[in-house]
Design a protein around this motif. Structure first.
Motif, mmCIF file in Angstrom:
data_model
loop_
_atom_site.group_PDB
_atom_site.id
_atom_site.type_symbol
_atom_site.label_atom_id
_atom_site.label_comp_id
_atom_site.label_asym_id
_atom_site.label_seq_id
_atom_site.Cartn_x
_atom_site.Cartn_y
_atom_site.Cartn_z
ATOM 1 N N SER A 104 26.160 29.895 -21.738
ATOM 2 C CA SER A 104 27.085 29.335 -20.750
ATOM 3 C C SER A 104 27.096 30.245 -19.532
ATOM 4 O O SER A 104 27.193 31.467 -19.690
ATOM 5 N N PRO A 105 27.037 29.675 -18.331
ATOM 6 C CA PRO A 105 27.067 30.516 -17.132
ATOM 7 C C PRO A 105 28.495 30.799 -16.658
ATOM 8 O O PRO A 105 28.699 31.535 -15.705
ATOM 9 N N GLU A 114 25.152 21.701 -30.724
ATOM 10 C CA GLU A 114 24.595 20.438 -30.192
ATOM 11 C C GLU A 114 25.716 19.453 -29.890
ATOM 12 O O GLU A 114 25.706 18.771 -28.863
ATOM 13 N N ALA A 115 26.694 19.394 -30.789
ATOM 14 C CA ALA A 115 27.831 18.476 -30.563
ATOM 15 C C ALA A 115 28.636 18.931 -29.341
ATOM 16 O O ALA A 115 29.049 18.112 -28.515
ATOM 17 N N PHE A 116 28.823 20.234 -29.216
ATOM 18 C CA PHE A 116 29.582 20.779 -28.064
ATOM 19 C C PHE A 116 28.895 20.395 -26.756
ATOM 20 O O PHE A 116 29.553 19.983 -25.791
ATOM 21 N N LEU A 117 27.567 20.508 -26.747
ATOM 22 C CA LEU A 117 26.820 20.225 -25.513
ATOM 23 C C LEU A 117 26.923 18.764 -25.089
ATOM 24 O O LEU A 117 26.750 18.441 -23.917
ATOM 25 N N LYS A 118 27.234 17.899 -26.045
ATOM 26 C CA LYS A 118 27.372 16.466 -25.699
ATOM 27 C C LYS A 118 28.739 16.167 -25.093
ATOM 28 O O LYS A 118 28.960 15.085 -24.571
ATOM 29 N N THR A 119 29.672 17.105 -25.180
ATOM 30 C CA THR A 119 31.004 16.867 -24.601
ATOM 31 C C THR A 119 30.978 17.276 -23.123
ATOM 32 O O THR A 119 30.047 17.957 -22.666
ATOM 33 N N ARG A 150 23.521 25.490 -22.012
ATOM 34 C CA ARG A 150 22.220 25.103 -22.550
ATOM 35 C C ARG A 150 21.980 25.740 -23.902
ATOM 36 O O ARG A 150 22.444 26.857 -24.139
ATOM 37 N N LEU A 151 21.248 25.033 -24.766
ATOM 38 C CA LEU A 151 20.844 25.631 -26.041
ATOM 39 C C LEU A 151 19.460 26.237 -25.843
ATOM 40 O O LEU A 151 18.502 25.518 -25.560
ATOM 41 N N LEU A 152 19.366 27.556 -25.973
ATOM 42 C CA LEU A 152 18.088 28.246 -25.763
ATOM 43 C C LEU A 152 17.379 28.426 -27.103
ATOM 44 O O LEU A 152 18.028 28.665 -28.131
ATOM 45 N N SER A 153 16.048 28.329 -27.094
ATOM 46 C CA SER A 153 15.289 28.714 -28.288
ATOM 47 C C SER A 153 15.416 30.236 -28.423
ATOM 48 O O SER A 153 15.749 30.926 -27.450
#
Ligand code: FAD
Length: 373
Positions: free
Chosen positions: A138-139, A103-108, A115-118
């Motif tokens: 990550s794509p 989650e922290a990585f995605l904010k950078t 994206r964080l997938l369920s």
């Protein structure tokens, strides 16, 4: 023997850093030669995962190198006949602390496009994944089969880009424009030395300033018992305390504490999981990291067992067998790259972060600029 041909730039070493340097120099309009000690590249560049990874690279300049290098691979691979076996990355988070890191990585800024997938979402795309709490997708990543890609790239550079290759030839000394080799003297105005982890043949006293140690990795080729298709590369919680793009975030500290309690033996051997797939369906799985003043000559069965345990923790592969084992070594230092003007017209370049497949093309442009300055 080779004294009658003159080059603007001679590259020492046919690993990915040497090949990328030759490519960048040729694109700049220079007459280029590559000189390689062996009959073909047998170094880290053919022993790696062929995992061209952006996500997780050290934040800032190195992350940008990786993104640029990924883009150059995209242009070069089809021209050189190199297959991109799969794209993208899946990091399976199996602990709440790992989710916090993601989650922290995605904010950078590094999280852009990721994206964080369920687990439900992830399993639709990737049914072979074991249970977890979520998956970073990550794509950006690409995967090439390095043992094929490196010879293909060499051939293309020779046949289509007009670069001369000299195999079975060791460079003993450089005094530009004379380059002294085991097969005679070459003439080149400038040189880029890309020696990989050979730190003792050329400019040992200069390279010694980089504080380099050797890092040896254990690698496996795994045959799934029944056919599976990985939709991308795979990493695990352990990767989040190893790859600096995640590990340098303050949010990684609680995960490290948990892993030190629960997977101390893995951390001791520098083990985390990377699994990628080959065109024939087999997987390349690793790895471990043992540091020392020389290559570690002996592969440990215990280390292989831990790598496989981590693979089974992340991937549901009952009955998988091992068809190949190998080690590889790279030059490692606190800084992720080392570049130096070793003598007039001579530049030395080494990727010291274990990420040469991912950062080579961008780094090579820096080396060529330095050589021409
Ligand atoms: C097991 C393993 C897995 C890895 N996985 C990945 C990955 O998936 N993704 C990633 O980005 N990075 C990965 N890396 C790191 C990456 O492979 C290296 O950073 C990269 O290959 C280094 O390339 P190089 O050209 O510097 O070295 P090398 O590939 O070692 O090539 C150096 C070449 O120079 C030649 N040479 C040296 N001195 C002389 C001389 N005096 N005269 C003539 N020839 C000379 C050598 O013979 C050699 O062929 C991995 C590394 C290892 C070991």
């Amino acid at each position: 023997m080779h004294s009658n041909k003159h080059y603007d730039l001679l590259v020492v070493g046919s690993g990915i850093i040497g090949l990328a340097s030759a490519y960048a120099a040729r694109k700049a309009g220079l007459r280029v030669a590559v000189v390689e000690r062996h009959a073909r590249c047998i170094g880290a560049s053919v022993r790696n995962f062929g995992f061209v990874t952006v996500t997780g690279q050290r934040r800032g300049e190195h992350w940008s190198r990786a993104m640029h290098t990924r883009n150059v691979w995209e242009q070069v691979a089809p021209q050189a006949g190199i297959q991109v076996v799969h794209q993208g990355l899946y990091v399976l988070a199996q602990r709440p602390e790992a989710i916090t890191v993601l989650e922290a990585f995605l904010k950078t800024e590094m999280g852009e496009g990721c994206r964080l997938l369920s687990m439900a979402e992830a399993k639709k795309k990737f049914p072979t994944l074991q249970d977890g709490l979520g998956v970073l997708h990550s794509p950006h990543e690409r995967r090439v089969e390095s043992r094929d890609a490196i010879p293909q790239l060499s051939r293309w550079l020779e046949q289509e880009m007009g670069i001369d290759f000299f195999w079975n030839t060791t460079v003993h000394g450089i005094d530009t424009p004379s380059v002294h080799t085991s097969r005679g003297t070459f003439h080149a105005e400038r040189c880029i030395v890309c020696p990989g982890h050979d730190l003792t043949t050329l400019y040992p006293e200069v390279i010694a300033q980089a504080g380099i140690r050797m890092c040896t990795l254990q690698m496996l080729r795994v045959q799934p018992a029944s056919p599976i298709r990985l939709p991308g590369s795979v990493m695990s919680d352990l990767s989040l305390v190893r790859y600096e793009g995640y590990a340098d975030l303050p949010e990684s500290a609680p995960l490290r504490e948990v892993l030190e309690r629960e997977q101390a033996a893995y951390l001791e051997q520098g083990i985390h999981l990377i699994a990628v797939q080959s065109a024939d369906g087999s997987l390349v799985v690793g790895d471990s990291h043992v540091y020392g003043s020389s290559e570690a000559p002996f592969a440990s069965e215990h280390t292989d067992a831990l790598i496989l345990q981590e693979m089974h923790r992340v991937l549901d592969l009952p009955g998988a067998t091992i068809s190949e084992r190998w080690t590889g070594t790279y030059a490692s230092a606190a800084d992720v790259v080392y570049k130096a003007q070793a003598a007039p017209g001579v530049v030395v370049g080494i990727v010291t972060g274990g990420t040469g497949a991912s950062t080579s093309f961008a780094f090579a442009e820096e080396l060529v600029q330095m050589a021409l300055a």
